[in-house]
Design an enzyme around this catalytic site. Structure first.
Site, mmCIF file in Angstrom:
data_model
loop_
_atom_site.group_PDB
_atom_site.id
_atom_site.type_symbol
_atom_site.label_atom_id
_atom_site.label_comp_id
_atom_site.label_asym_id
_atom_site.label_seq_id
_atom_site.Cartn_x
_atom_site.Cartn_y
_atom_site.Cartn_z
ATOM 1 N N LYS A 102 20.271 -3.600 -24.011
ATOM 2 C CA LYS A 102 20.472 -2.309 -24.318
ATOM 3 C C LYS A 102 20.097 -1.389 -24.766
ATOM 4 O O LYS A 102 20.296 -0.151 -24.574
ATOM 5 C CB LYS A 102 22.222 -2.786 -24.777
ATOM 6 N N TYR A 140 21.433 -9.343 -26.155
ATOM 7 C CA TYR A 140 21.671 -8.460 -26.100
ATOM 8 C C TYR A 140 21.200 -6.754 -26.543
ATOM 9 O O TYR A 140 21.272 -5.985 -26.223
ATOM 10 C CB TYR A 140 23.470 -8.122 -26.741
ATOM 11 N N ALA A 200 18.370 -5.481 -27.118
ATOM 12 C CA ALA A 200 17.375 -6.490 -26.551
ATOM 13 C C ALA A 200 17.427 -5.221 -25.169
ATOM 14 O O ALA A 200 16.964 -4.275 -24.687
ATOM 15 C CB ALA A 200 16.119 -6.671 -26.607
#
Ligand SMILES: NC(=O)c1ccc[n+]([C@@H]2O[C@H](COP(=O)([O-])OP(=O)(O)OC[C@H]3O[C@@H](n4cnc5c(N)ncnc54)[C@H](OP(=O)(O)O)[C@@H]3O)[C@@H](O)[C@H]2O)c1
Length: 234
Positions: free
Chosen positions: A142, A138, A140
């Site tokens: 975002k 997540y 990475a």
């Protein structure tokens, strides 16, 4: 003429609240999600596919006439140590959290350039700014918005288009509720480490998005703004 907004992930949560808020301010909106929702300005679609993104863009354009504003909000979260990540999960989350906002942006930019006006607002996450152990995938996906917003802001600056990212901390939605249930921490454990001792409410994200799409915010571009009740401060 009222400005038009394409916003993803409006069946609930932050997207739902933001769409309602913007339509109460007079914007003409078009939204989506996989759930079936009976509204003329909504498409049930899976954005983790190329065809889904194209279908959404075409439906929104047909309904709105043209697209002034894109809000890349739809996203998914997973709490899982890296050694437990299977290839399919990596593929699915990357397609929704990264490919979809990137590809949708590429579809709307030509129209915005022609209009010499446009706004792209991405909903990133504080996890993409400071890193969230146990949610590497997540974080990475975002963190891509940090570079993406700056690079695209440069590319489109001379066309009156701005690109910015809002990075929420924990927000009161189903995503955070499910994410905390999957994790080793309780709701109260999370509250304890937030300086303001509270979760952000979706309407706070809606208000910041509203500010970013104003004419008056035209000088603000390429930025990532943390809306996190102080979570990222130290
Ligand atoms: N809540 C938080 O604490 C928090 C914190 C930081 C950042 N964020 C970010 O804020 C955004 C919104 O989160 P939220 O909390 O509002 O989440 P949510 O309540 O789970 O809502 C997510 C929205 O995205 C849609 N969506 C999910 N998968 C989709 C797919 N494959 N295709 C099309 N639509 C899809 C969902 O609709 P369907 O289920 O109907 O498909 C729903 O409308 C996300 O990008 C999230 O990463 C949230």
């Amino acid at each position: 003429m009222n400005k038009t907004v394409l916003i993803t992930g409006t069946s609930r949560g932050i997207g739902f609240e933001t769409e309602n808020f913007l339509s109460s301010k007079g914007y003409k909106t078009f939204g989506c999600g996989r759930s079936k929702v009976k509204k003329e300005n909504y498409l049930s679609v899976d954005l983790s596919t190329k065809e889904g993104c194209e279908k959404l863009y075409n439906s929104a354009k047909k309904y709105l006439g043209h697209i002034d504003i894109l809000i890349n909000n739809a996203g998914t979260y997973a709490y899982s140590n890296i050694e437990n990540a299977d290839y399919e999960t990596i593929d699915n989350m990357t397609k929704l959290n990264f490919y979809a906002p990137y590809y949708l942006s590429s579809l709307v930019i030509p129209d915005m350039k022609r209009q010499k006006w446009g706004r792209i607002v991405n909903i990133g996450s504080i996890s993409g700014v400071v890193g969230e152990g146990g949610a590497t995938l997540y974080s990475a996906t975002k963190s891509m918005f940090l570079g993406f917003s700056k690079a695209l802001a440069l590319e489109v600056a001379k066309f009156g288009i701005t690109v910015n990212t809002i990075n929420p901390g924990w927000v009161e939605t189903e995503l955070s509720k499910n994410g905390i249930e999957e994790s080793d921490l309780t709701y109260q454990d999370n509250i304890d480490v937030i300086p303001q001792k509270r979760f952000i409410m979706p309407i706070e994200i809606a208000n910041l998005a509203y500010f970013l799409i104003q004419d008056e915010a035209k000088g603000l571009t390429g930025q990532s703004i943390n809306l996190c009740a102080g979570l990222s401060c130290g």
